[in-house]
Scaffold this motif. Sequence first.
Motif, PDB file in Angstrom:
ATOM      1  N   LEU A 164      78.222  50.440  10.521  1.00 47.84           N
ATOM      2  CA  LEU A 164      79.104  49.327  10.193  1.00 47.84           C
ATOM      3  C   LEU A 164      80.367  49.024  10.893  1.00 47.84           C
ATOM      4  CD1 LEU A 164      78.614  49.432   6.225  1.00 47.84           C
ATOM      5  CD2 LEU A 164      77.787  47.579   7.869  1.00 47.84           C
ATOM      6  N   ARG A 165      80.739  50.132  11.516  1.00 49.79           N
ATOM      7  CA  ARG A 165      82.297  50.060  12.236  1.00 49.79           C
ATOM      8  C   ARG A 165      82.199  49.127  13.274  1.00 49.79           C
ATOM      9  NH1 ARG A 165      85.285  53.784  14.040  1.00 49.79           N
ATOM     10  NH2 ARG A 165      87.420  52.285  13.290  1.00 49.79           N
ATOM     11  N   ASP A 166      81.109  48.646  13.775  1.00 46.93           N
ATOM     12  CA  ASP A 166      80.848  47.673  14.828  1.00 46.93           C
ATOM     13  C   ASP A 166      80.972  46.044  14.241  1.00 46.93           C
ATOM     14  OD1 ASP A 166      80.273  49.676  16.693  1.00 46.93           O
ATOM     15  OD2 ASP A 166      78.119  49.283  16.334  1.00 46.93           O
ATOM     16  N   ILE A 167      80.916  46.043  13.006  1.00 47.92           N
ATOM     17  CA  ILE A 167      81.090  44.528  12.485  1.00 47.92           C
ATOM     18  C   ILE A 167      81.901  44.387  11.419  1.00 47.92           C
ATOM     19  CG2 ILE A 167      78.629  43.876  12.964  1.00 47.92           C
ATOM     20  CD1 ILE A 167      77.812  44.818  10.313  1.00 47.92           C
ATOM     21  N   ALA A 168      82.457  45.568  10.749  1.00 46.72           N
ATOM     22  CA  ALA A 168      83.536  45.516   9.971  1.00 46.72           C
ATOM     23  C   ALA A 168      84.620  46.608   9.780  1.00 46.72           C
ATOM     24  CB  ALA A 168      82.791  45.287   8.253  1.00 46.72           C
ATOM     25  N   GLU A 169      85.400  46.413   9.088  1.00 48.02           N
ATOM     26  CA  GLU A 169      86.430  47.586   8.704  1.00 48.02           C
ATOM     27  C   GLU A 169      85.788  48.524   7.680  1.00 48.02           C
ATOM     28  OE1 GLU A 169      90.795  46.854   9.006  1.00 48.02           O
ATOM     29  OE2 GLU A 169      90.215  44.840   8.717  1.00 48.02           O
ATOM     30  N   THR A 217      89.657  34.405   4.917  1.00 50.51           N
ATOM     31  CA  THR A 217      90.323  35.483   5.587  1.00 50.51           C
ATOM     32  C   THR A 217      89.259  36.045   6.858  1.00 50.51           C
ATOM     33  OG1 THR A 217      91.147  37.735   5.147  1.00 50.51           O
ATOM     34  CG2 THR A 217      89.146  37.091   3.915  1.00 50.51           C
ATOM     35  N   ASP A 218      89.956  36.723   7.470  1.00 51.26           N
ATOM     36  CA  ASP A 218      89.257  37.338   8.612  1.00 51.26           C
ATOM     37  C   ASP A 218      89.015  38.635   8.622  1.00 51.26           C
ATOM     38  OD1 ASP A 218      91.634  38.120   9.474  1.00 51.26           O
ATOM     39  OD2 ASP A 218      91.630  37.102  11.376  1.00 51.26           O
ATOM     40  N   ARG A 219      89.506  39.371   7.432  1.00 49.20           N
ATOM     41  CA  ARG A 219      89.492  40.661   7.084  1.00 49.20           C
ATOM     42  C   ARG A 219      88.107  40.881   6.409  1.00 49.20           C
ATOM     43  NH1 ARG A 219      94.214  43.564   7.138  1.00 49.20           N
ATOM     44  NH2 ARG A 219      92.961  45.453   7.119  1.00 49.20           N
ATOM     45  N   ASN A 220      87.199  41.806   7.067  1.00 48.57           N
ATOM     46  CA  ASN A 220      86.023  42.258   6.319  1.00 48.57           C
ATOM     47  C   ASN A 220      85.981  43.731   5.970  1.00 48.57           C
ATOM     48  OD1 ASN A 220      84.966  39.615   6.189  1.00 48.57           O
ATOM     49  ND2 ASN A 220      84.416  39.673   8.331  1.00 48.57           N
ATOM     50  N   ILE A 221      86.259  44.235   4.903  1.00 45.71           N
ATOM     51  CA  ILE A 221      86.573  45.432   4.515  1.00 45.71           C
ATOM     52  C   ILE A 221      85.415  46.212   3.541  1.00 45.71           C
ATOM     53  CG2 ILE A 221      88.067  47.568   4.021  1.00 45.71           C
ATOM     54  CD1 ILE A 221      90.448  45.561   4.673  1.00 45.71           C
ATOM     55  N   ASN A 263      87.086  58.740  11.342  1.00 49.38           N
ATOM     56  CA  ASN A 263      86.924  57.850  12.171  1.00 49.38           C
ATOM     57  C   ASN A 263      86.965  56.391  11.540  1.00 49.38           C
ATOM     58  OD1 ASN A 263      86.741  59.473  14.494  1.00 49.38           O
ATOM     59  ND2 ASN A 263      84.522  59.620  14.320  1.00 49.38           N
ATOM     60  N   LEU A 264      87.201  56.531  10.124  1.00 50.50           N
ATOM     61  CA  LEU A 264      86.964  55.429   9.371  1.00 50.50           C
ATOM     62  C   LEU A 264      88.462  54.621   9.395  1.00 50.50           C
ATOM     63  CD1 LEU A 264      85.062  56.632   6.192  1.00 50.50           C
ATOM     64  CD2 LEU A 264      84.176  55.508   8.232  1.00 50.50           C
ATOM     65  N   ASN A 265      88.325  53.641   8.946  1.00 47.87           N
ATOM     66  CA  ASN A 265      89.753  52.861   8.920  1.00 47.87           C
ATOM     67  C   ASN A 265      90.816  53.301   7.824  1.00 47.87           C
ATOM     68  OD1 ASN A 265      87.518  50.633   9.628  1.00 47.87           O
ATOM     69  ND2 ASN A 265      89.138  50.424  10.947  1.00 47.87           N
ATOM     70  N   HIS A 266      90.395  53.777   6.918  1.00 46.86           N
ATOM     71  CA  HIS A 266      91.119  54.452   5.788  1.00 46.86           C
ATOM     72  C   HIS A 266      90.339  55.433   4.810  1.00 46.86           C
ATOM     73  CE1 HIS A 266      94.728  55.112   3.553  1.00 46.86           C
ATOM     74  NE2 HIS A 266      94.137  54.569   2.277  1.00 46.86           N
ATOM     75  N   ILE A 267      91.078  56.369   4.379  1.00 44.49           N
ATOM     76  CA  ILE A 267      90.357  57.426   3.565  1.00 44.49           C
ATOM     77  C   ILE A 267      91.428  57.611   2.293  1.00 44.49           C
ATOM     78  CG2 ILE A 267      89.504  59.688   3.030  1.00 44.49           C
ATOM     79  CD1 ILE A 267      89.078  60.079   6.160  1.00 44.49           C
ATOM     80  N   ALA A 268      90.758  57.229   1.318  1.00 40.88           N
ATOM     81  CA  ALA A 268      91.630  57.440   0.143  1.00 40.88           C
ATOM     82  C   ALA A 268      91.043  58.333  -0.842  1.00 40.88           C
ATOM     83  CB  ALA A 268      91.879  56.297  -0.751  1.00 40.88           C
ATOM     84  N   PHE A 269      91.413  59.620  -1.055  1.00 37.70           N
ATOM     85  CA  PHE A 269      90.967  60.566  -1.828  1.00 37.70           C
ATOM     86  C   PHE A 269      91.871  60.940  -3.110  1.00 37.70           C
ATOM     87  CE2 PHE A 269      88.863  62.733   1.987  1.00 37.70           C
ATOM     88  CZ  PHE A 269      87.626  62.272   1.723  1.00 37.70           C
TER      89      PHE A 269
END
Length: 210
Positions: free
Chosen positions: A102-107, A3-7, A131-137
């Motif tokens: 980390l946002r420079d190299i990953a989600e 996969t090319d997704r790194n979260i 600014n994060l890709n997702h927030i789950a509270f």
Amino acid sequence: MSTDRNIVLFDLFGVIARHQRPGAQERMAARCHAPTDAFTTAYWACRPPYDAGQQSAPEYWTAVLRSLSLSLDADTIEELRLADIDSWSRVDDRMVAYVQSLRDIAEVALLSNIPLDHADAFLIAQPWLRNLNHIAFSGKIKVAKPAPAAFHHCVVAMRAAPTDFLFVDDREENVSAAQAAGMNGHLFTDHDELAAVIDTWLPARRPTGK
């Protein structure tokens, strides 16, 4: 399957944010004229529905005070609510800077057990979170870790596969639950160890050759 997704999916308290301010529960107990041990027991026993967005702050504090056989009044409940929010308001500045870098190299995403009113206050105090890709509270998504649905929410919301995630938490039961859901997991102890783990995890996921 490659996969090319790194979260990197972070817990909040005990990782990016500090645990509850020392002495906070003693001070809240004193405000209620309750023994600290009894207050602490009630505070945590009543907490799960509040964390999971099934109770409002007044409902939670009413349950705490009733379990202590204490009289209820709106002023006391509001004072306790605000003191509680303040007690969970500290962050680790070094970890905040690292997470943002980390946002420079990953989600980068967040999954935290936190009541709705605490979450709203935290977002105001820490606007960088947006600014994060997702927030789950948990108070907003209506489910708390280690329930599988909490991790499933992040997978669905980010349109990703469980294997795309490295979940970072300071509680072993939450890391184990993430791994059971198909995610990679890391039990957080300190910044330097985590940075080394992520530095290894990201290159290992990059395809080699054609």
